[in-house]
Design an enzyme around this catalytic site. Sequence first.
Site, PDB file in Angstrom:
ATOM      1  N   HIS A 139     -11.174  -3.889  -3.242  1.00 52.88           N
ATOM      2  CA  HIS A 139     -10.349  -2.958  -2.472  1.00 52.88           C
ATOM      3  C   HIS A 139      -9.281  -2.367  -3.374  1.00 52.88           C
ATOM      4  O   HIS A 139      -8.631  -3.094  -4.125  1.00 52.88           O
ATOM      5  CB  HIS A 139      -9.673  -3.672  -1.287  1.00 52.88           C
ATOM      6  CG  HIS A 139      -8.803  -2.756  -0.491  1.00 52.88           C
ATOM      7  ND1 HIS A 139      -9.290  -1.949   0.507  1.00 52.88           N
ATOM      8  CD2 HIS A 139      -7.486  -2.484  -0.574  1.00 52.88           C
ATOM      9  CE1 HIS A 139      -8.312  -1.221   1.004  1.00 52.88           C
ATOM     10  NE2 HIS A 139      -7.203  -1.532   0.362  1.00 52.88           N
ATOM     11  N   ARG A 196       2.054   2.692  13.032  1.00 51.46           N
ATOM     12  CA  ARG A 196       2.916   2.642  11.832  1.00 51.46           C
ATOM     13  C   ARG A 196       2.980   3.999  11.154  1.00 51.46           C
ATOM     14  O   ARG A 196       4.022   4.408  10.645  1.00 51.46           O
ATOM     15  CB  ARG A 196       2.374   1.594  10.846  1.00 51.46           C
ATOM     16  CG  ARG A 196       2.616   0.168  11.303  1.00 51.46           C
ATOM     17  CD  ARG A 196       1.754  -0.801  10.514  1.00 51.46           C
ATOM     18  NE  ARG A 196       1.943  -0.654   9.084  1.00 51.46           N
ATOM     19  CZ  ARG A 196       0.991  -0.903   8.167  1.00 51.46           C
ATOM     20  NH1 ARG A 196      -0.194  -1.332   8.536  1.00 51.46           N
ATOM     21  NH2 ARG A 196       1.242  -0.750   6.897  1.00 51.46           N
ATOM     22  N   LYS A 214      -9.096  -6.852   7.598  1.00 53.76           N
ATOM     23  CA  LYS A 214     -10.404  -6.178   7.579  1.00 53.76           C
ATOM     24  C   LYS A 214     -11.331  -6.818   6.548  1.00 53.76           C
ATOM     25  O   LYS A 214     -12.523  -6.987   6.795  1.00 53.76           O
ATOM     26  CB  LYS A 214     -10.206  -4.684   7.286  1.00 53.76           C
ATOM     27  CG  LYS A 214      -9.619  -3.946   8.481  1.00 53.76           C
ATOM     28  CD  LYS A 214      -9.216  -2.519   8.158  1.00 53.76           C
ATOM     29  CE  LYS A 214      -7.954  -2.463   7.359  1.00 53.76           C
ATOM     30  NZ  LYS A 214      -7.223  -1.218   7.333  1.00 53.76           N
ATOM     31  N   SER A 234      -2.833  -5.873   7.181  1.00 51.80           N
ATOM     32  CA  SER A 234      -3.765  -4.814   7.584  1.00 51.80           C
ATOM     33  C   SER A 234      -5.004  -4.811   6.675  1.00 51.80           C
ATOM     34  O   SER A 234      -6.150  -4.831   7.149  1.00 51.80           O
ATOM     35  CB  SER A 234      -3.026  -3.472   7.503  1.00 51.80           C
ATOM     36  OG  SER A 234      -3.913  -2.393   7.587  1.00 51.80           O
ATOM     37  N   ASP A 256      -5.650  -3.935  14.172  1.00 47.14           N
ATOM     38  CA  ASP A 256      -5.097  -3.240  13.002  1.00 47.14           C
ATOM     39  C   ASP A 256      -5.232  -1.735  13.169  1.00 47.14           C
ATOM     40  O   ASP A 256      -4.335  -0.977  12.805  1.00 47.14           O
ATOM     41  CB  ASP A 256      -5.811  -3.681  11.720  1.00 47.14           C
ATOM     42  CG  ASP A 256      -5.406  -2.783  10.558  1.00 47.14           C
ATOM     43  OD1 ASP A 256      -4.208  -2.806  10.216  1.00 47.14           O
ATOM     44  OD2 ASP A 256      -6.238  -2.028  10.041  1.00 47.14           O
TER      45      ASP A 256
END
Length: 433
Positions: A89, A175, A194, A190, A168
Amino acid sequence: MSDVTEPFDAIDVIRTKRDGGAVEERALRWMVDAYTRGYVADSQMAAFAMAVLLNGMERDEIRVLTDAMIASGERMSFRALGKRTVDKHSTGGVGDKITLPLAPLVAAFGVAVPQLSGRGLGHTGGTLDKLESIPGWRADLSNEELFAQLAEVGAVICAAGAGLAPADKKLYALRDVTGTVEAIPLIASSIMSKKIAEGTDALVLDVKFGGGAFMTDIDDARELARTMVALGTDSGVATTALLTDMNTPLGLAIGNANEVRESVEVLAGGGPSDVVELTVALAREMLALAGQPDADVEAALRDGRAMDTWRAMIRAQDGDPDAPMPAPRETHTVTADRDGVLAEQQALPFGIAAWRLGAGRARAQDPVQHAAGIDLHAKPGDRVTAGQPLFTLLADEPSRFERALAALDGAWRIADADTAAASGPLIRERITG
Ligand code: URA
């Protein structure tokens, strides 16, 4: 007014965080669950998120928050595959196409790479938007298709299903409109909710700092990286992070179709040195977590194994790896006004300019123009001569050039050869659990 059928009261939870306290586990789990089912109002969750942004959270609170968001949706498992699964990620940057060459490169070593990705919003591009410039390529796969492709090809880059961490999804949208995106506990929970829900065995994080990143400051990026590594490790997902510089765009292409083209160059054993360096470094980290610390990553780029996996990955999702890519209808090239060294090329304005040219979207429902973007012809540190092309703007409508050029005003600088400062290394730190 509190409801006697609910075990906690949102106002108490908000007050605890507002006053700098730690919210107890059951109350925090309830808050997330009650928000997801609509009992806790957006206004209350927004106040809570702002209190977290101002007062932070303890490590245990972040773990509970992450766990509660995971519990709000489905949890996938790749156990039945019989292969190690490793995911990557990136916190996002300008010209960041690394996932494209990285997933097939790692899969070429027999590791499964389930890369569930998103579309871009704002100045950082989305991996799916880039791949959708390949004619026929399809981002939406069923869970069965995802499994079959992981078993046969090893690499999948596809859209994350709505079933992963729906809490989320709701909280992130809130947010986004309440000035609370930047809270490290909220970003970490967050992203990690995931990734953990996705069921990967291991995860490598590319946490970016600098002008074109979420976190401009390296100390904040380090804290985010440490928080995420701790969350992964505590959940049994082997997690490593690299802190990487995002003050300058990655590679020479910013956009969608042109970023695919550059990724294919890397898979063919070429490509810009910074893209190759980061791809190879992340591949080594992923393979080390998958039990192959000595894998010869460069060899798989040189001998075509990574390219073969790329072609199979694109074909499995109905894309044609040999089809001509979309070309821009209009171009505008900016040249150097003097001799010297390109001393600066700021990632954020280049990202904003590419976005204004049509490569990105302002609202989630907007389409992107796949041929739009920017091709860079020089990188910081390169010698340039007056009249030499510095970069080319690519668009489908010429009316877009003016606002893109306005974003780029002051975004690059040519200095005398002997005064240009050298930039630091691309990969600054490695953080392990
Ligand atoms: N990406 C996410 O998924 N969540 C955040 O909070 C920030 C970036």
